[in-house]
Design a protein around this motif. Structure first.
Motif, short mmCIF file in Angstrom:
data_model
loop_
_atom_site.label_atom_id
_atom_site.label_comp_id
_atom_site.label_asym_id
_atom_site.label_seq_id
_atom_site.Cartn_x
_atom_site.Cartn_y
_atom_site.Cartn_z
N GLY A 130 -0.03 85.75 15.73
CA GLY A 130 -0.35 84.38 15.39
C GLY A 130 0.72 83.37 15.77
O GLY A 130 0.59 82.19 15.46
N ALA A 131 1.78 83.83 16.43
CA ALA A 131 2.84 82.91 16.86
C ALA A 131 2.35 82.07 18.02
O ALA A 131 1.41 82.43 18.73
CB ALA A 131 4.09 83.69 17.25
N ALA A 132 3.00 80.93 18.22
CA ALA A 132 2.65 80.06 19.33
C ALA A 132 2.86 80.80 20.65
O ALA A 132 3.84 81.52 20.82
CB ALA A 132 3.46 78.78 19.29
N GLY A 133 1.95 80.60 21.58
CA GLY A 133 2.05 81.23 22.88
C GLY A 133 2.74 80.31 23.87
O GLY A 133 3.47 79.39 23.50
N THR A 134 2.47 80.55 25.13
CA THR A 134 3.10 79.77 26.20
C THR A 134 2.04 79.12 27.07
O THR A 134 0.98 79.70 27.34
CB THR A 134 4.01 80.65 27.07
N TRP A 135 2.35 77.89 27.53
CA TRP A 135 1.48 77.15 28.41
C TRP A 135 1.99 77.23 29.84
O TRP A 135 3.20 77.22 30.07
CB TRP A 135 1.44 75.68 28.01
N THR A 136 1.07 77.32 30.79
CA THR A 136 1.43 77.29 32.20
C THR A 136 0.56 76.24 32.89
O THR A 136 -0.66 76.29 32.78
CB THR A 136 1.18 78.67 32.87
N PRO A 137 1.17 75.27 33.58
CA PRO A 137 2.60 75.10 33.83
C PRO A 137 3.36 74.46 32.68
O PRO A 137 4.57 74.60 32.58
CB PRO A 137 2.61 74.19 35.06
N ALA A 138 2.68 73.68 31.82
CA ALA A 138 3.36 73.03 30.70
C ALA A 138 2.35 72.72 29.62
O ALA A 138 1.14 72.62 29.88
CB ALA A 138 4.06 71.75 31.17
#
Length: 202
Positions: A130-138
């Motif tokens: 449930g932790a925040a993930g990552t965005w690509t490219p931002a």
């Protein structure tokens, strides 16, 4: 006092692209483009306030003010070329109209991404536990996420000019979503994961 930095002041948001569906789902149930638009996509927050006044002493001056709520609507200039759009922009998801009893509206999520944020595509990789993930490219900065709402069917027009292209203004009416964090039960601007909304599948 300093002049504003022109490089930051002249940043543009640009054209908005409208997506509908479930932002937590993948495949056909997930976010998909609503359709082609021409013109401005407008978000009206329609804020309502409760004011404390003393009209016998200070006239119309506001001494204290509370925000009682917002009635958010989105106006979308939709190019009506695909007959399937008539189902999408119906409040009950039907091509026709006329029932023997009141019908519940068909709700969905709606997201507006600026062109500058999705020009090269945008993806979100979920975090663990449930932790925040990552965005690509931002992470999105100017996207508007309306978590729950329904469409109000636009009128129809037929014309000869402009090659017969028909543009109708359809309205999306936001509704309260009690499952979202406090302060984001109607909409979120920017990165939802910064507000603890991490169940995304963009």
């Amino acid at each position: 006092m300093d002049f504003p930095n022109l490089q930051s002041a002249l940043r543009s948001i640009g054209k908005g692209y409208v997506f509908v569906g479930d932002p937590a789902a993948t495949g056909p149930a997930g976010l998909r483009p609503l359709g082609a638009t021409e013109g401005e996509v407008k978000v009206a927050f329609n804020q309502e306030f409760n004011d404390l006044k003393f009209p016998e002493y200070t006239g119309p001056a506001v001494h204290e003010r509370r925000l009682t709520g917002e009635n958010v609507t989105v106006t979308i200039p939709l190019i009506l070329g695909d007959p399937a759009l008539l189902d999408d922009v119906s409040p009950v998801g039907a091509t026709g109209g006329g029932f023997s009893s009141q019908q519940p509206v068909k709700t969905t999520s709606l997201v507006i991404f600026p062109e500058t944020e999705i020009r090269n595509g945008i993806t979100y990789t979920a975090g663990t536990g449930g932790a925040a993930g990552t965005w690509t490219p931002a992470a999105p900065r100017n996207a508007v996420w309306i978590w729950r709402g329904h469409f109000v069917r636009p009128g129809m027009n037929y014309k000869q000019a402009d090659g017969g292209k028909v543009i109708v203004e359809t309205t999306f009416q936001a509704m309260y979503d009690g499952t979202r964090p406090e302060g984001h039960k109607l909409y979120t601007i920017g990165d939802p994961t910064a507000q603890g909304i991490t169940n995304l599948a963009i």
